[in-house]
Design a protein around this motif. Structure first.
Motif, PDB file in Angstrom:
ATOM      1  N   VAL A 163       1.859 -13.374  -3.751  1.00  0.00           N
ATOM      2  CA  VAL A 163       3.315 -13.230  -3.875  1.00  0.00           C
ATOM      3  C   VAL A 163       3.661 -11.825  -4.354  1.00  0.00           C
ATOM      4  O   VAL A 163       4.613 -11.193  -3.875  1.00  0.00           O
ATOM      5  N   ARG A 164       2.881 -11.318  -5.296  1.00  0.00           N
ATOM      6  CA  ARG A 164       3.093  -9.949  -5.773  1.00  0.00           C
ATOM      7  C   ARG A 164       3.016  -8.938  -4.639  1.00  0.00           C
ATOM      8  O   ARG A 164       3.869  -8.054  -4.514  1.00  0.00           O
ATOM      9  N   ASP A 165       1.992  -9.077  -3.796  1.00  0.00           N
ATOM     10  CA  ASP A 165       1.809  -8.113  -2.718  1.00  0.00           C
ATOM     11  C   ASP A 165       2.888  -8.233  -1.647  1.00  0.00           C
ATOM     12  O   ASP A 165       3.293  -7.236  -1.048  1.00  0.00           O
ATOM     13  N   LEU A 166       3.339  -9.458  -1.394  1.00  0.00           N
ATOM     14  CA  LEU A 166       4.435  -9.638  -0.444  1.00  0.00           C
ATOM     15  C   LEU A 166       5.724  -9.035  -1.004  1.00  0.00           C
ATOM     16  O   LEU A 166       6.513  -8.429  -0.264  1.00  0.00           O
ATOM     17  N   ALA A 167       5.939  -9.191  -2.309  1.00  0.00           N
ATOM     18  CA  ALA A 167       7.122  -8.587  -2.932  1.00  0.00           C
ATOM     19  C   ALA A 167       7.032  -7.069  -2.893  1.00  0.00           C
ATOM     20  O   ALA A 167       8.052  -6.375  -2.724  1.00  0.00           O
ATOM     21  N   THR A 168       5.809  -6.531  -3.017  1.00  0.00           N
ATOM     22  CA  THR A 168       5.624  -5.083  -2.999  1.00  0.00           C
ATOM     23  C   THR A 168       6.137  -4.479  -1.692  1.00  0.00           C
ATOM     24  O   THR A 168       6.690  -3.381  -1.672  1.00  0.00           O
ATOM     25  N   ARG A 169       5.956  -5.207  -0.601  1.00  0.00           N
ATOM     26  CA  ARG A 169       6.418  -4.715   0.698  1.00  0.00           C
ATOM     27  C   ARG A 169       7.927  -4.523   0.736  1.00  0.00           C
ATOM     28  O   ARG A 169       8.432  -3.711   1.506  1.00  0.00           O
ATOM     29  N   LYS A 170       8.646  -5.269  -0.087  1.00  0.00           N
ATOM     30  CA  LYS A 170      10.114  -5.230  -0.059  1.00  0.00           C
ATOM     31  C   LYS A 170      10.709  -4.316  -1.119  1.00  0.00           C
ATOM     32  O   LYS A 170      11.929  -4.192  -1.212  1.00  0.00           O
ATOM     33  N   ILE A 171       9.877  -3.703  -1.937  1.00  0.00           N
ATOM     34  CA  ILE A 171      10.399  -2.766  -2.933  1.00  0.00           C
ATOM     35  C   ILE A 171      10.952  -1.540  -2.202  1.00  0.00           C
ATOM     36  O   ILE A 171      10.290  -0.987  -1.317  1.00  0.00           O
TER      37      ILE A 171
END
Length: 306
Positions: A163-171
Motif C-alpha cells: 500500500v505504501r508503494d502504491l501510494a508513493t506512485r500518487k505523490i
C-alpha cells in the motif's frame, strides 16, 4: 577492464542490499536488549538527523507545506505500520525467514497496481503472483509444526509495504524524495517514542548499543545512496533482479550472527517466491513495460525502517 554501466549498477545494487540487510541484522540484535519502540526511537533519531541534513543541503525542505499532502500522509502511516510489524517479526523469527517472505513484495505491488490502478497484467504474471504467494504459504506453514504467528506479522508487513508503494506512485512529483524520506524518518522515530512505555518502558543503554543503532542508521543511508547510483546508471530491467541478493545476505548473516540454518521448507518456499518474482520481471520486459513493478518497491523490499 572497466565495468559496463549495467555491471557497475548491478554491483551497486548488491552492495545496497548488503547495507540494508546488515541494518536488519543489527536491529534484530538490539531487539533482544530493548523493546521495538525504543529501537524505532533511537535508530529513527539518528536516521532523521542524517536524512534531514542531506535534505537541507539539497534544498528539499524549502516548502514544508508539502508535508500536508494526503497521499504522503497515507504513505507515512503505512510505513510506520510496516516498520512496527517488521520489527516484531524480526525479533521472533530468523532473519532469512523474514527476508524470504518480504521477497513477495514486488508481486504484491503488481497485483495492487492491477486491482487499484487498472494496470494490465497478463495471465502469465497472474500465475507468477499466485505461485509466489504459494511459496510464501510454504515459508509461513500455517497449521503445521514450526508455524509461528509472527510469520503473519511478516506477511502483514508486505501488505502495508505494498500500500505504501502504491501510494508513493500518487505523490505529486513536485514533492522532493528527500522530503518524503525525512517525513518517514521523523514519523517512525515519533511513533517509537509513543510505543516505548506501552511496550515495557525505557531500557538503559550502553555506549555500544547506542553506537550499534547509529551504525544501523548509517547503513540505511549507505544502502539508499548505492541504490540511487544503481538506478541512475543502469537499465532497471537488468539490475532489478539483483534486489533478490538481499535474501542471500540474510541467509549468510543469519548463519554467521545468529547461527540460524534455513530448513527445507524455507528454502523451497523462498526459491518459489524468488523464481516467481524473476519471471514476473521477465514478462514485464517482454511486454515492453517501461516501469517494472519492482522499480516502485522500496530498495530492500522491506520497510525503510527509518
Amino acid at each position: 577492464m572497466p565495468l559496463s554501466p549495467n555491471s557497475r549498477s548491478a554491483l551497486f545494487m548488491v552492495v545496497s542490499m548488503a547495507g540494508f540487510t546488515a541494518n536488519d541484522a543489527i536491529t534484530k540484535t538490539m531487539t533482544g536488549a530493548m523493546n521495538a519502540g525504543q529501537v524505532m526511537l533511537v535508530r529513527g533519531f539518528f536516521a532523521t538527523a542524517l536524512i534531514a541534513l542531506l535534505a537541507w543541503h539539497q534544498g528539499a525542505l524549502r516548502k514544508p507545506s508539502h508535508v500536508l499532502d494526503r497521499t504522503l500522509a497515507v504513505r507515512t502511516f503505512c510505513e510506520v505500520a510496516a516498520t512496527v510489524s517488521f520489527l516484531f517479526a524480526l525479533a521472533h523469527l530468523p532473519l532469512a525467514n523474514v527476508s524470504a517472505v518480504l521477497q513477495a513484495l514486488p508481486l504484491a505491488v503488481t497485483m495492487g497496481a492491477a486491482l487499484v490502478f487498472g494496470e494490465t497484467v497478463g495471465w502469465r504474471r497472474w500465475l507468477a503472483i499466485a505461485a509466489g504467494f504459494a511459496g510464501v504459504t510454504i515459508i509461513v506453514r500455517p497449521g503445521f509444526e514450526g508455524f509461528s504467528a509472527y510469520s503473519l506479522l511478516a506477511l502483514l508487513c508486505v501488505v502495508f509495504c505494498a500500500v505504501r508503494d502504491l501510494a508513493t506512485r500518487k505523490i505529486p512529483t513536485d514533492i522532493p524524495t528527500l522530503l518524503v524520506s525525512t517525513m518517514t524518518a521523523s514519523a517512525v522515530a515519533l511513533s517509537g517514542a509513543l510505543l516505548v512505555v506501552p511496550l515495557g518502558g525505557w531500557t538503559p543503554m550502553t555506549g555500544g548499543e547506542v553506537g550499534a543503532l547509529a551504525c544501523a542508521a548509517m547503513l540505511l543511508l549507505v544502502g539508499y545512496q548505492f541504490i540511487i547510483l544503481a538506478m541512475r546508471s543502469g537499465d532497471i530491467s537488468f539490475i532489478a533482479p539483483f534486489r533478490y541478493t538481499a535474501l542471500l545476505w540474510a541467509i549468510l548473516l543469519g548463519y554467521l550472527v545468529f547461527g540460524d540454518v534455513p530448513d527445507k521448507a524455507m528454502i523451497a518456499g523462498a526459491a518459489i517466491v524468488v523464481g516467481s518474482g524473476l519471471y514476473a520481471l521477465y514478462r514485464e520486459r517482454i511486454v515492453g513495460r517501461t516501469r517494472p513493478a519492482a522499480e516502485s518497491t522500496a530498495p530492500a523490499m522491506a520497510p525503510e525502517g527509518m
